[in-house]
Structures are given as C-alpha cells and as structure tokens.
Motif scaffolding. Structure first.
Motif: not given
Length: 232
Positions: A163-164, A166-168, A170-171, A177
């Motif tokens: 989850s981390t 995939t979240a990163e 997106c940034r 990033y």
C-alpha cells in the motif's frame, strides 16, 4: 508503447554478473557479504565485473552491517573507498545512512555523495527503517545524482509495503517523489501484476535469482523468468 521495466539483480562476482545479463537483467547491484545484507565489493571485483558485462552497474557503499555510517573514522574510510571505486570507473552507486533516531544521516550522505562527483545513485532500503519516510525524501530531494529509491515499502518486505509503494507511486512530480521507485525486499513474482498496475516499473531481486540460495550462483533461467513476466 510503454517503456520496458527495469530489472536489477544483485551480483557478487563475475559468474553472477554474466548469468544475470544473459537472463535479461538491465542493471546489477554489486555487493559482497550478503550475511551482512550487502557490503562494498573491492575495486578489483568491480573492475572484473565491468570487463565481463556491458550493462549498468551500481556499487554498494556500505562497510558494516546496519544503516549507521559509523564514526568519523569510518566515514573517512567510506569516502576514500568511494573515491577509489570512482577512479576505477564506477559511475553508479547505492548508499543510505540513518542516525540514532532513524532519521536520515544527512551529513554522512552529503559527504559520500560529494565524493561521487555527480554520479547517479540509489538510496537503499534504509528508507524502510526510517522514522519518517516523507521527511527523509524531502531532506534528500535536492542532492545531486539521486535518481532511485530501493524500497519494499516496509521494513518487513513487500508483503507489508504494497500500500505504501502504490501510494508513493501516485505522488510522482511532488517534491521528494521524482526518483524512480525500485521495488525490492521480499519481492516475489506474484507481487508484480499489482505493482505494474500501480505504475511501478523497476524491480530488484537477490535471492529470487538464485534457486540454490545465497550459497549458489545467479541463474540465467531464473532471471529470464522475471524478464518474461515483466515484459509480458
């Protein structure tokens, strides 16, 4: 047409390097002493591997187990080793240091990076042990040459970090990033489809390239299986 995913393989010696390239690796991470999670190889080892393959090589800069840079003497020694490798022709590196509070040891990182003279480098899985990933990324954002984070998203590995990651992903475009996320650390083939769907396109394997474990060499066939999945 989407760009080909990057596959980086850990290599300990010439035999590993040749097999990894034959299997379709794009890049090698050169280390020694996997019992200590990967330390700096000698300039002689680097030169032998550089002569044997023509893909990119990233050389680990780490003289002891753990994520601390050590005392002033240790850091001086590491800077000297970095310069020696640079003089031997190394032009890509892997490093990362944390302080006693698990924040980035910015002084140590800056000193080593200064010795790299503009070479490209990866900040390795120390990010997965950091107290604050975002703060670390922002502190390192403007350092010259930093183009990659090797990360599983969590200290325990990709299973806990999906989850981390995939979240990163997106940034991208935000401060801190812009670097490539190189996914590694307990990475298995079954993780790949979800990671690719999330836009991740760089993968790092060590033990997964060695059917007989760390006592055995890299298998060109094992690397080719990863290449086929990434290209599929």
């Amino acid at each position: 047409m989407s760009k080909r995913a990057v596959l980086e393989v850990i290599a300990l010696d010439i035999e590993d390097a040749v097999a990894a390239q034959a299997g379709g690796a794009d890049r090698l991470e050169l280390v020694t002493e996997m019992a200590a999670d990967g330390l700096t190889p000698s300039a002689r080892t680097f030169a032998g591997i550089r002569a044997a393959v023509d893909i990119d090589l990233r050389v680990m800069l780490r003289l002891a187990d753990g994520f601390a840079a050590g005392d002033a003497k240790d850091l001086d020694r590491l800077v000297g080793v970095a310069r020696e490798l640079r003089d031997a022709g190394a032009d890509q590196f892997v490093l990362g240091f944390l302080d006693a509070e698990d924040g980035v040891d910015l002084d140590a990182v800056e000193r080593v990076v200064a010795a790299l003279d503009g070479a490209r480098w990866t900040f390795h899985r120390a990010i997965d042990r950091a107290a604050d990933r975002e703060a670390l990324r922002k502190q390192l954002a403007d350092l010259p040459g930093l183009d990659t984070y090797l990360t599983a998203g969590a200290a325990e590995g990709v299973d806990g970090g999906l989850s981390t990651l995939t979240a990163e992903a997106c940034r991208r475009g935000e401060q801190g990033y812009d670097q490539t996320i190189l996914v590694g650390g307990g990475l298995r083939l079954e993780h790949v489809p979800a990671l690719v769907d999330a836009g991740l396109d760089a993968f790092h394997i060590g033990g997964a390239a060695r059917p007989r474990g760390w006592e055995g060499a890299v298998s060109a066939g094992a690397v080719a299986e990863w290449r086929a999945v990434l290209d599929g």
